[in-house]
Design a protein around this motif. Structure first.
Motif, short mmCIF file in Angstrom:
data_model
loop_
_atom_site.label_atom_id
_atom_site.label_comp_id
_atom_site.label_asym_id
_atom_site.label_seq_id
_atom_site.Cartn_x
_atom_site.Cartn_y
_atom_site.Cartn_z
N ARG A 21 0.86 -1.19 0.00
CA ARG A 21 0.00 0.00 0.00
C ARG A 21 0.89 1.23 0.00
O ARG A 21 1.81 1.34 0.81
CB ARG A 21 -0.90 0.00 1.22
N VAL A 22 0.58 2.14 -0.89
CA VAL A 22 1.37 3.36 -1.02
C VAL A 22 0.42 4.54 -1.06
O VAL A 22 -0.53 4.54 -1.84
CB VAL A 22 2.22 3.34 -2.31
N ASP A 23 0.66 5.53 -0.24
CA ASP A 23 -0.05 6.81 -0.31
C ASP A 23 0.97 7.86 -0.70
O ASP A 23 2.02 7.98 -0.07
CB ASP A 23 -0.66 7.20 1.04
N LEU A 24 0.66 8.62 -1.71
CA LEU A 24 1.54 9.70 -2.14
C LEU A 24 0.78 11.01 -2.07
O LEU A 24 -0.39 11.06 -2.43
CB LEU A 24 1.97 9.49 -3.61
N VAL A 25 1.44 12.04 -1.61
CA VAL A 25 0.88 13.39 -1.68
C VAL A 25 1.85 14.17 -2.56
O VAL A 25 3.03 14.30 -2.24
CB VAL A 25 0.76 14.04 -0.29
N LEU A 26 1.36 14.65 -3.68
CA LEU A 26 2.19 15.38 -4.63
C LEU A 26 1.80 16.84 -4.63
O LEU A 26 0.62 17.18 -4.57
CB LEU A 26 1.98 14.82 -6.05
N ALA A 27 2.78 17.70 -4.72
CA ALA A 27 2.54 19.13 -4.89
C ALA A 27 2.64 19.42 -6.39
O ALA A 27 3.69 19.20 -6.99
CB ALA A 27 3.57 19.95 -4.12
N VAL A 28 1.56 19.87 -6.97
CA VAL A 28 1.55 20.19 -8.40
C VAL A 28 1.91 21.66 -8.55
O VAL A 28 1.14 22.54 -8.20
CB VAL A 28 0.17 19.89 -9.03
N ASP A 29 3.10 21.90 -9.08
CA ASP A 29 3.59 23.26 -9.25
C ASP A 29 3.30 23.81 -10.65
O ASP A 29 3.42 25.01 -10.87
CB ASP A 29 5.11 23.32 -9.01
N ASP A 30 2.98 22.92 -11.58
CA ASP A 30 2.75 23.34 -12.96
C ASP A 30 1.60 22.52 -13.55
O ASP A 30 1.82 21.46 -14.13
CB ASP A 30 4.04 23.17 -13.77
N ASP A 31 0.37 23.02 -13.38
CA ASP A 31 -0.81 22.32 -13.90
C ASP A 31 -0.70 22.06 -15.40
O ASP A 31 -1.08 20.99 -15.87
CB ASP A 31 -2.08 23.14 -13.64
N GLU A 32 -0.18 23.04 -16.13
CA GLU A 32 -0.09 22.90 -17.59
C GLU A 32 0.85 21.76 -17.98
O GLU A 32 0.57 21.03 -18.93
CB GLU A 32 0.35 24.21 -18.23
N ALA A 33 1.96 21.60 -17.28
CA ALA A 33 2.89 20.51 -17.58
C ALA A 33 2.24 19.16 -17.31
O ALA A 33 2.37 18.22 -18.11
CB ALA A 33 4.17 20.67 -16.77
N VAL A 34 1.54 19.05 -16.19
CA VAL A 34 0.87 17.80 -15.84
C VAL A 34 -0.23 17.49 -16.86
O VAL A 34 -0.32 16.37 -17.38
CB VAL A 34 0.29 17.86 -14.41
N THR A 35 -1.04 18.49 -17.17
CA THR A 35 -2.11 18.31 -18.16
C THR A 35 -1.54 17.94 -19.51
O THR A 35 -2.04 17.03 -20.19
CB THR A 35 -2.98 19.59 -18.26
N LEU A 57 -3.17 13.46 -13.35
CA LEU A 57 -2.21 12.59 -12.69
C LEU A 57 -2.66 11.14 -12.70
O LEU A 57 -1.85 10.22 -12.87
CB LEU A 57 -1.96 13.06 -11.26
N ALA A 58 -3.95 10.91 -12.53
CA ALA A 58 -4.47 9.54 -12.54
C ALA A 58 -4.24 8.87 -13.90
O ALA A 58 -4.15 7.65 -13.98
CB ALA A 58 -5.96 9.53 -12.20
N HIS A 59 -4.12 9.67 -14.95
CA HIS A 59 -3.88 9.12 -16.28
C HIS A 59 -2.41 8.87 -16.58
O HIS A 59 -2.09 8.11 -17.49
CB HIS A 59 -4.48 10.02 -17.35
N ILE A 60 -1.51 9.51 -15.84
CA ILE A 60 -0.09 9.32 -16.15
C ILE A 60 0.71 8.59 -15.08
O ILE A 60 1.80 8.11 -15.35
CB ILE A 60 0.60 10.66 -16.50
N VAL A 61 0.17 8.47 -13.87
CA VAL A 61 0.84 7.69 -12.83
C VAL A 61 0.32 6.26 -12.95
O VAL A 61 -0.87 6.01 -12.84
CB VAL A 61 0.56 8.25 -11.42
#
Length: 117
Positions: free
Chosen positions: A13-27, A60-64
């Motif tokens: 089981r893994v829980d990750l908390v990510l800080a998204v600094d660049d929404d456009e890069a993630v999108t 993120l759910a689509h790329i992780v």
């Protein structure tokens, strides 16, 4: 006297908390991943693209991919995986975010905690 069989299946089981600094890069990365998926039907692609464009957590759910976490581990084969993502309010100083307290014995030597940052 028979020896009990040990299961060969392990749940991590893994829980990750990510800080998204660049929404456009993630999108952008999520949209590219969708574009590269040749097996994705057009209707499903269009729906996923809309969801990804509206929400960084959805992107993120689509790329992780959990497969990426274990694909290079010798001697294992991923049997099943599930994951989700959501936008959250995060306070690293809050006791609510103490890792490992709600899932087991905090003195368990098999529990691993990695803090990044």
């Amino acid at each position: 006297m028979s020896t009990p069989e040990t299961s060969r299946f392990v749940r991590i089981r893994v829980d990750l908390v990510l800080a998204v600094d660049d929404d456009e890069a993630v999108t952008g990365a999520a949209l590219q991943a969708l574009a590269d998926d040749a097996d994705l039907p057009d209707a499903e692609r269009a729906q996923a693209e809309r969801a990804v464009a509206e929400d960084a957590a959805e992107a993120l759910a689509h790329i992780v991919d959990p497969f990426d976490l274990v694909s290079a581990v010798p001697g294992v084969e991923l049997q099943q995986a599930s994951w989700s993502s959501e936008l959250i309010d995060y306070d690293p100083d809050s006791s609510e975010w103490d890792l490992g307290e709600d899932d087991g014995d905090e003195n368990d030597p098999e529990d691993e905690e990695l803090t990044v940052g």
